[in-house]
Design a protein around this motif. Structure first.
Motif, PDB file in Angstrom:
ATOM      1  N   SER A 176      -1.361  -1.347   0.555  1.00  0.00           N
ATOM      2  CA  SER A 176      -2.972  -1.745   0.150  1.00  0.00           C
ATOM      3  C   SER A 176      -3.346  -2.842   0.933  1.00  0.00           C
ATOM      4  O   SER A 176      -4.621  -3.098   0.965  1.00  0.00           O
ATOM      5  N   THR A 177      -2.639  -3.682   1.493  1.00  0.00           N
ATOM      6  CA  THR A 177      -3.093  -4.886   2.240  1.00  0.00           C
ATOM      7  C   THR A 177      -3.708  -4.477   3.557  1.00  0.00           C
ATOM      8  O   THR A 177      -4.672  -5.420   4.088  1.00  0.00           O
ATOM      9  N   MET A 178      -3.596  -3.331   4.017  1.00  0.00           N
ATOM     10  CA  MET A 178      -4.031  -2.651   5.066  1.00  0.00           C
ATOM     11  C   MET A 178      -5.609  -2.452   4.969  1.00  0.00           C
ATOM     12  O   MET A 178      -6.345  -2.565   5.897  1.00  0.00           O
ATOM     13  N   MET A 179      -6.060  -2.398   3.630  1.00  0.00           N
ATOM     14  CA  MET A 179      -7.462  -2.321   3.423  1.00  0.00           C
ATOM     15  C   MET A 179      -8.178  -3.342   3.374  1.00  0.00           C
ATOM     16  O   MET A 179      -9.425  -3.596   2.920  1.00  0.00           O
ATOM     17  N   ILE A 180      -7.462  -4.749   3.368  1.00  0.00           N
ATOM     18  CA  ILE A 180      -8.251  -5.987   3.253  1.00  0.00           C
ATOM     19  C   ILE A 180      -8.607  -6.345   4.632  1.00  0.00           C
ATOM     20  O   ILE A 180      -7.491  -6.762   5.310  1.00  0.00           O
TER      21      ILE A 180
END
Length: 292
Positions: free
Chosen positions: A130-134
């Protein structure tokens, strides 16, 4: 006999028609590829042509991409006016450290997520992904406050600290390990092979395409960083090449051609790395995409 001859003529005519159609299709594809290549490479060609111009021709009444009096004096002036050599060395050092760290942390994390069994493994992996979407811009201020609070501004550690690992690398290695038989890992454990030795002796050799792809992506991403080095550095000793080139810009034509020459110098390592590693990059990005 006449029917046989007619059939042969008909087959021959069909073959010739098919060959001509194939040749025409190849010609159209080649023409489209050439047009697309010119469009994609036009900024590079334009920058190269402008960097070879004397400063007096920048604002001429008949502008053109290339000049009739090419000169390399702009490249020589870049190294005289600013310590570009030091900037390039800093960028190379920072990019290499980030690349090696991202590969090491990614392969260890991917090994844990695929081969080891522990609680909340799926949840932890989902959180990491999910950190790839930040976007990076959303965390750059908090990273700066953290690094400056630790007193690491104007240091190499501060330049590389927020980029020592990457979620994309963990994902790529885990996808590559999906096709690896679990029985081999279990057999290695029975034979007394430690996890670290298993990674070094078995996983790293079979993961060379992924390592090549992640190496190129990590190195080029770190090489082209601008906002983070701009925030974290304040002296020439630690500035990277991207920041150094931007400092060459001002309102006069002389500084403009110097900045363009500096941009061309900055692009050379990226082009060389991509040219020699493009095959490994494509293979690494597609590893694990198809099973069976």
């Amino acid at each position: 006999m006449q029917k046989v001859k007619l059939n042969k003529k008909f087959v021959t005519a069909n073959k010739k028609r098919n060959i001509s159609q194939n040749n025409f299709g190849k010609f159209i594809r080649l023409l489209l590829n050439i047009i697309l290549a010119i469009i994609v490479l036009f900024p590079l060609i334009y920058a190269l042509g402008m960097s070879l111009k004397p400063s007096s021709e920048i604002y001429s009444q008949s502008p053109s991409i290339f000049t009739s009096n090419p000169t390399i004096q702009n490249y020589l002036d870049v190294f005289e006016i600013a310590p570009i050599g030091l900037y390039i060395l800093n960028s190379f050092l920072v990019s290499t450290v980030i690349m090696v760290s991202q590969i090491g942390t990614a392969i260890i994390a991917a090994f844990a997520f695929h081969f080891l069994k522990f609680k909340f493994k799926a949840i932890l992996f989902a959180i990491i992904m999910s950190t790839m979407m930040i976007p990076g811009e959303a965390t750059i201020i908090s990273n700066f406050l953290m690094v400056s609070g630790w007193g690491l501004t104007n240091t190499y550690i501060g330049l590389v600290l927020p980029y020592l690992t990457t979620a994309m690398g963990i994902f790529l290695f885990r996808q590559a390990f999906q096709s690896f038989p679990m029985e081999i890992y279990e057999s290695a454990n029975i034979d007394g092979c430690s996890d670290l030795k298993f990674i070094l002796k078995i996983l790293i050799p079979i993961s060379r395409p992924v390592i090549g792809a992640l190496s190129v992506a990590s190195f080029l991403g770190a090489w082209n960083m601008y906002m983070w080095p701009l925030l974290i550095t304040g002296s020439d000793e630690y500035r990277t090449v991207q920041i150094g080139i931007s400092m060459l810009n001002s309102a006069d034509s002389q500084s403009m051609v110097l900045m363009i020459a500096g941009v061309v110098i900055c692009m050379i390592p990226s082009l060389v790395i991509f040219f020699f590693a493009r095959k490994n990059m494509i293979r690494g990005l597609t590893t694990g995409a198809v099973k069976g």
